[in-house]
Each structure stands twice: as structure tokens, then as C-alpha cells.
Design a protein around this motif. Structure first.
Motif, PDB file in Angstrom:
ATOM      1  N   VAL A   1      24.424  77.705  38.175  1.00 54.31           N
ATOM      2  CA  VAL A   1      23.176  76.970  38.067  1.00 54.31           C
ATOM      3  C   VAL A   1      23.250  75.836  39.086  1.00 54.31           C
ATOM      4  N   GLU A   2      22.334  75.891  40.074  1.00 55.79           N
ATOM      5  CA  GLU A   2      22.347  74.897  41.152  1.00 55.79           C
ATOM      6  C   GLU A   2      21.419  73.736  40.822  1.00 55.79           C
ATOM      7  N   PHE A   3      21.950  72.524  40.962  1.00 54.49           N
ATOM      8  CA  PHE A   3      21.159  71.327  40.734  1.00 54.49           C
ATOM      9  C   PHE A   3      21.115  70.500  42.009  1.00 54.49           C
TER      10      PHE A   3
ATOM     11  N   ALA B   1      36.995  75.793  52.576  1.00 60.20           N
ATOM     12  CA  ALA B   1      36.305  75.681  53.867  1.00 60.20           C
ATOM     13  C   ALA B   1      35.998  77.088  54.360  1.00 60.20           C
ATOM     14  N   ARG B   2      34.777  77.263  54.871  1.00 59.40           N
ATOM     15  CA  ARG B   2      34.361  78.591  55.339  1.00 59.40           C
ATOM     16  C   ARG B   2      34.618  78.713  56.840  1.00 59.40           C
ATOM     17  N   LEU B   3      35.554  79.577  57.176  1.00 62.42           N
ATOM     18  CA  LEU B   3      35.914  79.793  58.581  1.00 62.42           C
ATOM     19  C   LEU B   3      35.064  80.927  59.159  1.00 62.42           C
TER      20      LEU B   3
ATOM     21  N   MET C   1      22.158  86.896  61.946  1.00 68.04           N
ATOM     22  CA  MET C   1      22.564  86.428  60.625  1.00 68.04           C
ATOM     23  C   MET C   1      21.427  85.615  60.038  1.00 68.04           C
ATOM     24  N   LYS C   2      21.746  84.391  59.646  1.00 64.26           N
ATOM     25  CA  LYS C   2      20.690  83.652  58.988  1.00 64.26           C
ATOM     26  C   LYS C   2      20.041  82.629  59.908  1.00 64.26           C
ATOM     27  N   MET C   3      20.322  82.669  61.218  1.00 60.68           N
ATOM     28  CA  MET C   3      19.743  81.617  62.040  1.00 60.68           C
ATOM     29  C   MET C   3      18.901  82.098  63.197  1.00 60.68           C
TER      30      MET C   3
ATOM     31  N   MET D   1      19.024  79.455  39.948  1.00 60.08           N
ATOM     32  CA  MET D   1      20.247  80.037  39.414  1.00 60.08           C
ATOM     33  C   MET D   1      20.612  81.247  40.255  1.00 60.08           C
ATOM     34  N   ASN D   2      21.892  81.324  40.653  1.00 61.41           N
ATOM     35  CA  ASN D   2      22.379  82.491  41.382  1.00 61.41           C
ATOM     36  C   ASN D   2      23.093  83.393  40.385  1.00 61.41           C
ATOM     37  N   THR D   3      22.530  84.593  40.204  1.00 58.05           N
ATOM     38  CA  THR D   3      23.005  85.482  39.137  1.00 58.05           C
ATOM     39  C   THR D   3      24.090  86.424  39.642  1.00 58.05           C
ATOM     40  N   ARG D   4      25.178  85.834  40.123  1.00 53.27           N
ATOM     41  CA  ARG D   4      26.264  86.608  40.715  1.00 53.27           C
ATOM     42  C   ARG D   4      27.489  85.721  40.821  1.00 53.27           C
ATOM     43  N   LEU D   5      28.575  86.325  41.275  1.00 52.53           N
ATOM     44  CA  LEU D   5      29.751  85.540  41.630  1.00 52.53           C
ATOM     45  C   LEU D   5      29.400  84.828  42.934  1.00 52.53           C
ATOM     46  N   GLN D   6      29.759  83.569  43.049  1.00 53.10           N
ATOM     47  CA  GLN D   6      29.360  82.799  44.216  1.00 53.10           C
ATOM     48  C   GLN D   6      30.482  82.777  45.262  1.00 53.10           C
ATOM     49  N   VAL D   7      30.102  82.625  46.517  1.00 47.96           N
ATOM     50  CA  VAL D   7      31.086  82.567  47.604  1.00 47.96           C
ATOM     51  C   VAL D   7      32.195  81.559  47.278  1.00 47.96           C
ATOM     52  N   GLU D   8      31.793  80.401  46.760  1.00 42.30           N
ATOM     53  CA  GLU D   8      32.755  79.314  46.560  1.00 42.30           C
ATOM     54  C   GLU D   8      33.408  79.313  45.178  1.00 42.30           C
ATOM     55  N   HIS D   9      33.399  80.465  44.478  1.00 41.34           N
ATOM     56  CA  HIS D   9      33.993  80.499  43.131  1.00 41.34           C
ATOM     57  C   HIS D   9      35.478  80.121  43.098  1.00 41.34           C
TER      58      HIS D   9
ATOM     59  N   GLN E   1      23.063  75.313  54.615  1.00 40.65           N
ATOM     60  CA  GLN E   1      24.113  76.288  54.329  1.00 40.65           C
ATOM     61  C   GLN E   1      25.429  75.567  54.109  1.00 40.65           C
ATOM     62  N   LYS E   2      26.148  76.039  53.086  1.00 37.27           N
ATOM     63  CA  LYS E   2      27.367  75.352  52.673  1.00 37.27           C
ATOM     64  C   LYS E   2      28.486  75.527  53.694  1.00 37.27           C
ATOM     65  N   VAL E   3      29.246  74.457  53.912  1.00 38.90           N
ATOM     66  CA  VAL E   3      30.329  74.500  54.900  1.00 38.90           C
ATOM     67  C   VAL E   3      31.685  74.265  54.218  1.00 38.90           C
TER      68      VAL E   3
ATOM     69  N   TYR F   1      27.410  92.263  60.582  1.00 38.15           N
ATOM     70  CA  TYR F   1      27.531  91.552  59.316  1.00 38.15           C
ATOM     71  C   TYR F   1      27.803  90.072  59.545  1.00 38.15           C
ATOM     72  N   ASP F   2      27.823  89.363  58.420  1.00 38.32           N
ATOM     73  CA  ASP F   2      28.205  87.975  58.361  1.00 38.32           C
ATOM     74  C   ASP F   2      29.496  87.725  59.167  1.00 38.32           C
ATOM     75  N   PRO F   3      29.509  86.738  60.060  1.00 36.33           N
ATOM     76  CA  PRO F   3      30.710  86.524  60.882  1.00 36.33           C
ATOM     77  C   PRO F   3      31.796  85.693  60.196  1.00 36.33           C
TER      78      PRO F   3
ATOM     79  N   GLY G   1      29.933  92.344  44.179  1.00 35.53           N
ATOM     80  CA  GLY G   1      30.294  91.211  45.050  1.00 35.53           C
ATOM     81  C   GLY G   1      29.145  90.225  45.115  1.00 35.53           C
ATOM     82  N   TYR G   2      28.952  89.597  46.291  1.00 37.22           N
ATOM     83  CA  TYR G   2      27.770  88.739  46.474  1.00 37.22           C
ATOM     84  C   TYR G   2      26.999  89.237  47.677  1.00 37.22           C
ATOM     85  N   GLY G   3      25.762  88.804  47.815  1.00 42.73           N
ATOM     86  CA  GLY G   3      24.922  89.325  48.899  1.00 42.73           C
ATOM     87  C   GLY G   3      24.545  90.772  48.594  1.00 42.73           C
ATOM     88  N   PHE G   4      24.142  91.516  49.618  1.00 34.01           N
ATOM     89  CA  PHE G   4      23.757  92.928  49.476  1.00 34.01           C
ATOM     90  C   PHE G   4      22.975  93.199  48.185  1.00 34.01           C
TER      91      PHE G   4
HETATM   92  P1  ADP Z   1      26.651  80.926  47.849  1.00 34.15           P
HETATM   93  O1  ADP Z   1      25.498  80.200  47.230  1.00 34.15           O
HETATM   94  O2  ADP Z   1      27.239  81.999  46.997  1.00 34.15           O
HETATM   95  O3  ADP Z   1      27.675  80.041  48.432  1.00 34.15           O
HETATM   96  P2  ADP Z   1      25.081  81.053  50.140  1.00 34.15           P
HETATM   97  O4  ADP Z   1      24.079  80.181  49.479  1.00 34.15           O
HETATM   98  O5  ADP Z   1      25.873  80.522  51.270  1.00 34.15           O
HETATM   99  O6  ADP Z   1      26.061  81.690  49.045  1.00 34.15           O
HETATM  100  O7  ADP Z   1      24.367  82.350  50.615  1.00 34.15           O
HETATM  101  C1  ADP Z   1      23.466  83.010  49.771  1.00 34.15           C
HETATM  102  C2  ADP Z   1      23.650  84.490  49.951  1.00 34.15           C
HETATM  103  O8  ADP Z   1      23.569  84.852  51.322  1.00 34.15           O
HETATM  104  C3  ADP Z   1      24.999  84.952  49.448  1.00 34.15           C
HETATM  105  O9  ADP Z   1      24.735  85.986  48.528  1.00 34.15           O
HETATM  106  C4  ADP Z   1      25.742  85.473  50.644  1.00 34.15           C
HETATM  107  O10 ADP Z   1      26.263  86.752  50.440  1.00 34.15           O
HETATM  108  C5  ADP Z   1      24.700  85.613  51.697  1.00 34.15           C
HETATM  109  N1  ADP Z   1      25.220  85.055  52.946  1.00 34.15           N
HETATM  110  C6  ADP Z   1      25.957  83.922  53.070  1.00 34.15           C
HETATM  111  N2  ADP Z   1      26.225  83.667  54.354  1.00 34.15           N
HETATM  112  C7  ADP Z   1      25.628  84.656  55.064  1.00 34.15           C
HETATM  113  C8  ADP Z   1      25.513  84.940  56.464  1.00 34.15           C
HETATM  114  N3  ADP Z   1      26.066  84.159  57.393  1.00 34.15           N
HETATM  115  N4  ADP Z   1      24.813  86.032  56.824  1.00 34.15           N
HETATM  116  C9  ADP Z   1      24.228  86.823  55.900  1.00 34.15           C
HETATM  117  N5  ADP Z   1      24.290  86.593  54.579  1.00 34.15           N
HETATM  118  C10 ADP Z   1      24.973  85.543  54.159  1.00 34.15           C
END
Ligand code: ADP
Ligand code: ADP
Ligand code: MG
Length: 644
Positions: free
Chosen positions: A273-275, A341-343, A606-608, A293-301, A235-237, A384-386, A81-84
Motif C-alpha cells: 500500500v503506497e502512501f 540500490a537498483r543497478l 523502457m519507461k522513458m 496499492m500494488n497487488t504483487r511482490l514489489q521490486v524492493e521487497h 521512479q525509485k532509485v 527488456y528492462d535494463p 513475479g512483478y511486471g508482465f
Molecule cells: P515497484 O513499485 O515494485 O518498485 P516500480 O514502481 O519501479 O516497481 O515499477 C512498476 C512496475 O513497472 C513494476 O511492476 C516493474 O516490473 C515495472 N518496471 C520497473 N522498472 C521498469 C523498467 N525500467 N522498464 C519496464 N518496466 C519496469
């Protein structure tokens, strides 16, 4: 090829991966933490293995337990997956050493892109344009300051090990550099255990445009770009594909650069590849630079899947099974436009604080692709991520797709927890965004308008009151009416801080008149449901004393028992945790005098990070937490005696 896949993740991405794996005839194994025993991804799997406690460090980050679970259940491959563990090279090494297939790139490709400075040096050597700045190893503060001056202010200090928008500091003026460097390093040390930084020129009117790539270890193709410029605090919305205003020339140049990046490291599988793009003077072929470069499947794929008509998870599994690239570059083209859109369960008015809670009801309208890992009744836990879901739409043009996004958000129903739905809706209807004028500063510039609470009308109060009295259903009507004996009744409702006495007078089946603060609302039930002063009701969800009216992206009302009203006054001088989280630091001690606005403590979830300040002038009576403590939402942290 393997016939059983273990998915080493949770939530929406675990469900997403299993959906495709299942369609390809694979058997699916889920892993889960004790907190996730009842989770959707567990229910979806053919077999599920509990791998430990709720904290990620005790379960989803335990590579050895995940590998053991795969061996135990006969899984031949692991999708991260992504993350972890998805970008953890040691995990890849261990998976392969156990004789299993890792669905993703090689250990060495992940390592090559793992640190931003080394990745940038590698990309510069491969002929990919990189953001100007300093990416060397000399971390002497004086040297870094000289390099910042050379790059030219404003500059961005970035943690080389950074991710998720953390460890970054914008420095506008030379005199602020030393201080900002110290703070960036401290944050990087805390978050990543590595305080090395790089310096980048800060691009004005930046746009984040990334390119989806896919490789088979030798050759790579690109699947065009995604624009992820709608960001809040990095952070992407909302993401979209293709990027508004993109020209054929720039698309070809970016695609070629991304393929060069992927082939330079023998990339296998899906990557991004992020620019960063300078949007100040329109899109130009020489106006984009590699960030990472993010070496995984991305959230927004999914937005890429929508415009290309491919299933990226299917591609991942096929390539992991030994197949060559499913198609060549010339076979790929763009069809229409897509948004995601990320809910989130998030308290937007309180400053986008992550929220928790039980999703009393969760429902998505037809016409949107909802990627989710939770169902009605599931809990968004503090572990976890909400994220609740990703809403993905596709249309033949940007305007149509955006309209579908706005309509999809308006018709999404979430009861039981606060969400960012109204914020997403305001973005989807933002005029500048509608014209495609995106840059990473858009949200911050228009924040006040974007977070404005939806208007609550007397009709909404009336609908909530009828729901609270169980009068909306035809059967409830008779029962409720006859039980009272009287035709009028008052219910006290609260919507946030706003509390009102609502008086309901029943004058027949399907006919009621409601007084809300001296304003009369005529409520009538017709063939197509209730109307309130002629306006159709939004529909409701009632659970206990909570009533959600599905208007304005979900309006929450609570029925107030007048006897409970005094109890609330007690909280007094305590500063409460506004969200579940970890105490990062405490800045006061008992006996200390503080002024309103002084910093008391910092919480992180989380991340904030969230700074808690004194509401009034006073003296600290008690400090109830220590650095490192984990606290629940509503827990008292610091008690103040208010100054006379
Ligand atoms: P992506 O670039 O794939 O859209 P992000 O840049 O938003 O992902 O986040 C980078 C990484 O952080 C991803 O691997 C994702 O799993 C993880 N992540 C995203 N949102 C959260 C969150 N709210 N809390 C913890 N981890 C997160
Ligand atoms: P992360 O690993 O946290 O995702 P990135 O390097 O991808 O870090 O940067 C995250 C975001 O920060 C980008 O999407 C962009 O909005 C902003 N950003 C990064 N570098 C720059 C830059 N040089 N100029 C302007 N904005 C930038
Ligand atoms: Mg990034």
C-alpha cells in the motif's frame, strides 16, 4: 499442495523466486523468449519452455502459452513475479480456470486496485485517508479544471490506469491546466489505451512511504514501512526500511490503515500500500494519504525481508498452498536497517538513457545481497528492462547499513556496459541522505553534483596503459617486454571524449614510468600488487581493445588504433539514436529549416521518452525514420545540412 512451480517471468525476479522455491523442495519450470534462451533463469530451472519471440507481447505477456507450458510440464502453480502479467486479472482468471494455483491475489482484488480512481474511492469508504482531489467519473475538461481549482494549486494530473510514473503531469498554475490536461490525456491514451485522469493535490516536500502487507484472504498483517523517496522522474532509485524519522505513532497509524486496505478487499498474498507523506513539517499521524496499492511482490521487497527476518516468497508459496498466515502481527518486529540500490545499464551523463551491451565482467563483493538475473558474459538486450542487479545491505543501524551500501557499490565490478553505479555511489555518500533528509525532490535538486563524472587521475591512465600493453601480469611482463625489443612504447587511449597518448617506459620487471600529458607516474609492482605514484591500483578487466579500470566505479578506456581515427569524423550532420528504442514521433520534414535546439524527433525506450534536438542551425536534408520504427543505438535518424 503443488510440487512444481512455473515462474512466469525473467531476470532477477525469476531467479529470486526459484531460489526460494528450490529451497522449499519445489521443482521449477522457467519460461523464456527466444532472446533469453541462454539466460540465467533458464539455467536455474529444472525444466524450461520457450514461449515465443523476444518482444514481451510475443512471449512473457502471452498468458495462454504460459498456461499451456504449465500444463505440459506438470506445474501446479504459477508465480508471476512483478511486471508482465502480475497484475492482470484476466490472467488470474485463466490460470484458475485451467485448474492451476495463481501465486498472488484474487482476480477481484486486482481489479479493485487496478484503476487509481476506483481504488481511491474504495479506500476512502474503508476509512483510509486518501490524497485530496477529484476521483470522479466526469471527465469534462471544464469540470476537471474547476475541481483542480478546488483542490488548490499545485495539482497533479494522473492517468487512472497509470503505472511506472507514466501519464502524470504537475500543474503549478491555473493558466497551465488545460494544456497539461491535454498532454496527460494523450500520453495516457498512448501508454494505457485509457485517457481517464484524476486530479490530486500536489503534496509539498513529498515522501513516498509504503507499507508491505500480507494476507491470507481474510486476515492481513503488515511488515512495516519502506521509504522509497529517492526517485528520479517518479521512479525509485534507492529504497530503505524502516523510514528515517518514523515515529511509533505514525508507524502504527500507517500500518493499521494498510491492513484496513488489504482486509477491505479480502487480500491474499503479498501486496504494497503506497502512501504519499507530507515531509515539510516532520512526520505526523495525520500527514499521510493513500496513493495506490500494488497487488504483487514489489521490486524492493528485499529490504523488508532484511529487517523482518522473513522470506516473502516463502510466505507467498505457503499461503498459495493453502496455509494460513505464517505469523501474527505481534510476532513481527524490526531489526536494524536495510537499503536497496537498483543497478541499471544506463548512460547517466547522457541523461540516464537505457543502455545495452555484453557484461564482460560482473562481480559483487562479499557483504551485500546481490539480486541478479545476469552473469559475466550475459547481454543486456534492448527488449527488456535494463536492470543488472539490486544491491541489498543490512546493518544494525541506518548509519552502518548506509556505509555498507557505499562500500558495496564501490567494490562492485561491471565491465562491458555503462551503468548508473557512480550515480548510486554519489547518492549513498550524499550528506543530506546520510542525515535521513529524504524527499522525492532530492535527486532533481542535487542532480549536477550527483551525476558529476568521477575524477580520472594520471594514475588511472597509467594503469589502463599497462593493462593495454599486457604488462600487469607477471608473465605478460616478460613476454611483452622482450617482444618489443625497445623499452618504451606509446599507446593511444580514449576515455569518453578525452583522448591521450600515454608513453610507457619499462626499466625492469615490475618497474615502469609512464608519461600522461607531461605528467610522470611511477608504476611499481610490490607484494600486494601494483601501485601508481604510491596509490594501489584498482584492478582491471581487459577485453579486446576495451580496458576497464576498477576505480571511480569502473572507468572505461579504449585503445585507439591511430589508423581508425579518421573514420569517425564521417558521421557529420546526422542525428543518431542515442539508445535502442521506438520512434514515438518525427517533427520535421525534408527541406525544413531548423534552429539549434529545435525538436527533431522523440524516441522511447523502457519507461522513458527522449527528445532529440538539432545540434546546429540548418536545413533538414533527409528524414530516415518514421513514427513507430524500432531503431538500434547509433542509427541515423535525421540528416541536417548545416547553415553557412
Ligand atoms: P515497484 O513499485 O515494485 O518498485 P516500480 O514502481 O519501479 O516497481 O515499477 C512498476 C512496475 O513497472 C513494476 O511492476 C516493474 O516490473 C515495472 N518496471 C520497473 N522498472 C521498469 C523498467 N525500467 N522498464 C519496464 N518496466 C519496469
Ligand atoms: P505509479 O503508478 O506510476 O507508481 P503513483 O501514484 O504511485 O504512480 O505515483 C508515483 C510517484 O509520484 C510517487 O512515488 C510520488 O513520488 C509522486 N506522487 C504521486 N502522487 C503525488 C502527490 N499527490 N503529490 C506529490 N507527489 C506525488
Ligand atoms: Mg506507484
Amino acid at each position: 499442495m503443488f510440487d512444481t512451480l512455473l515462474v512466469a517471468n525473467r531476470g532477477e525476479i525469476a531467479c529470486r523466486v526459484m531460489r526460494t522455491a528450490r529451497a522449499m523442495g519445489l521443482r521449477c519450470v522457467a519460461v523464456y523468449s527466444e532472446a533469453d534462451a541462454g539466460a540465467m533463469h533458464v539455467a536455474m530451472a529444472d525444466t524450461a519452455v520457450c514461449i515465443g519471440g523476444a518482444a514481451p507481447a510475443d512471449s512473457y505477456l502471452c498468458g495462454d502459452r504460459i498456461i499451456a507450458a504449465a500444463l505440459e510440464t506438470g506445474a501446479g502453480a504459477i508465480h508471476p513475479g512483478y511486471g508482465f502479467l502480475s497484475e492482470n486479472p484476466e490472467f488470474v482468471r485463466d490460470v484458475e480456470a485451467a485448474g492451476l494455483v495463481f501465486v498472488g491475489p484474487t482476480e477481484s482484488a486486482i481489479r479493485a486496485m487496478g484503476l487509481k480512481d476506483a481504488a481511491k474511492r474504495l479506500m476512502a469508504d474503508a476509512g483510509v485517508p486518501v490524497v485530496p482531489g477529484y476521483m470522479g467519473e466526469d471527465q469534462d475538461p471544464g469540470h476537471l479544471e474547476v475541481e483542480a481549482g478546488k483542490a488548490g494549486y499545485p495539482v497533479l494530473i494522473k492517468a487512472v490506469a497509470g503505472g511506472g510514473g507514466k501519464g502524470m503531469r504537475l500543474v503549478e498554475r491555473a493558466e497551465d491546466f488545460v494544456d497539461a490536461l491535454e498532454r496527460a490525456k494523450a500520453e495516457a491514451r498512448g501508454a494505457f489505451g485509457n485517457d481517464a485522469v484524476l486530479i490530486e493535490k500536489y503534496i509539498q516536500r513529498p515522501r513516498h512511504i509504503e507499507v508491505q502487507v500480507f494476507g491470507d484472504g481474510t486476515r492481513a498483517v503488515h511488515l512495516f514501512e519502506r521509504d522509497c523517496s529517492l526517485q528520479r522522474r517518479h521512479q525509485k532509485v534507492i529504497e530503505e526500511a524502516p523510514a528515517p524519522g518514523m515515529t511509533e505513532g505514525m508507524r502504527a497509524a500507517m500500518g493499521a490503515a494498510a491492513v484496513r486496505a488489504a482486509e477491505a478487499i479480502g487480500y491474499r498474498g503479498a501486496g504494497t500500500v503506497e502512501f504519499i507523506v507530507d515531509g515539510a513539517n516532520g512526520l505526523r499521524e495525520d500527514g499521510f494519504w493513500f496513493m495506490e496499492m500494488n497487488t504483487r511482490l514489489q521490486v524492493e521487497h528485499p529490504v523488508t525481508e532484511e529487517i523482518c527476518g522473513v522470506d516473502l516468497v516463502e510466505w507467498q508459496l505457503r499461503v498459495a498452498g493453502g496455509e494460513a498466515l505464517p505469523c501474527g502481527q505481534e510476532d513481527l518486529s524490526i531489526m536494524g536497517h536495510s537499503f536497496e540500490a537498483r543497478l541499471y545499464a544506463e548512460d547517466v551523463p547522457a541523461g540516464f538513457l537505457p543502455a545495452t551491451g555484453r557484461l564482460a565482467e560482473l562481480a559483487f563483493p562479499d557483504g551485500v545481497r546481490a539480486e541478479t538475473g545476469v552473469r559475466s558474459g550475459d547481454v543486456i538486450s534492448p527488449h527488456y528492462d535494463p536492470m543488472i542487479a539490486k544491491l541489498v545491505v543490512h546493518g544494525p543501524s541506518r548509519a552502518v547499513a548506509l556505509r555498507k551500501l557505499a562500500a558495496g557499490l564501490r567494490a562492485t565490478r561491471v565491465a562491458g556496459t555503462v551503468t548508473n553505479l557512480a550515480f548510486l555511489g554519489a547518492l549513498a555518500e550524499h550528506e543530506g541522505f546520510g542525515r535521513g533528509e529524504v524527499d522525492t525532490g532530492l535527486i532533481a535538486r542535487d542532480l549536477d553534483a550527483l551525476v558529476a563524472a568521477p575524477e580520472v587521475t594520471a594514475g588511472h591512465w597509467a594503469e589502463a596503459a599497462l593493462a593495454a600493453l599486457d604488462l600487469l601480469e607477471a608473465e605478460g611482463w616478460e613476454v611483452g617486454f622482450s617482444l618489443w625489443g625497445a623499452a618504451a612504447r606509446t599507446v593511444v587511449l580514449a576515455h569518453g571524449e578525452d583522448r591521450r597518448d600515454v608513453c610507457v617506459t619499462v626499466s625492469g620487471a615490475g618497474v615502469a614510468d609512464v608519461m600522461v600529458d607531461g605528467q610522470a607516474v611511477a608504476c611499481r609492482r610490490g607484494a600486494s600488487g601494483w601501485t601508481f605514484d604510491g596509490v594501489p591500483g584498482g584492478g582491471v578487466f581487459v577485453e579486446g581493445s576495451a580496458v576497464t579500470v576498477y576505480a571511480g566505479y569502473g572507468l572505461r578506456f579504449d585503445v585507439v588504433d591511430p589508423l581508425d581515427q579518421q573514420a569517425e569524423a564521417a558521421a557529420g550532420g546526422a542525428t543518431l539514436a542515442p539508445m535502442p528504442g521506438r520512434v514515438v514521433s518525427v517533427h520535421v520534414h525534408p527541406g525544413q529549416e531548423v534552429a539549434a535546439g529545435d525538436r527533431l524527433a522523440v524516441l522511447e525506450a523502457m519507461k522513458m521518452e527522449h527528445t532529440l534536438t538539432a545540434a546546429v542551425d540548418g536545413v533538414v536534408a533527409e528524414v530516415l525514420v518514421r513514427e513507430g520504427d524500432q531503431v538500434e543505438a547509433g542509427a541515423p535518424l535525421v540528416v541536417l545540412d548545416e547553415a553557412e
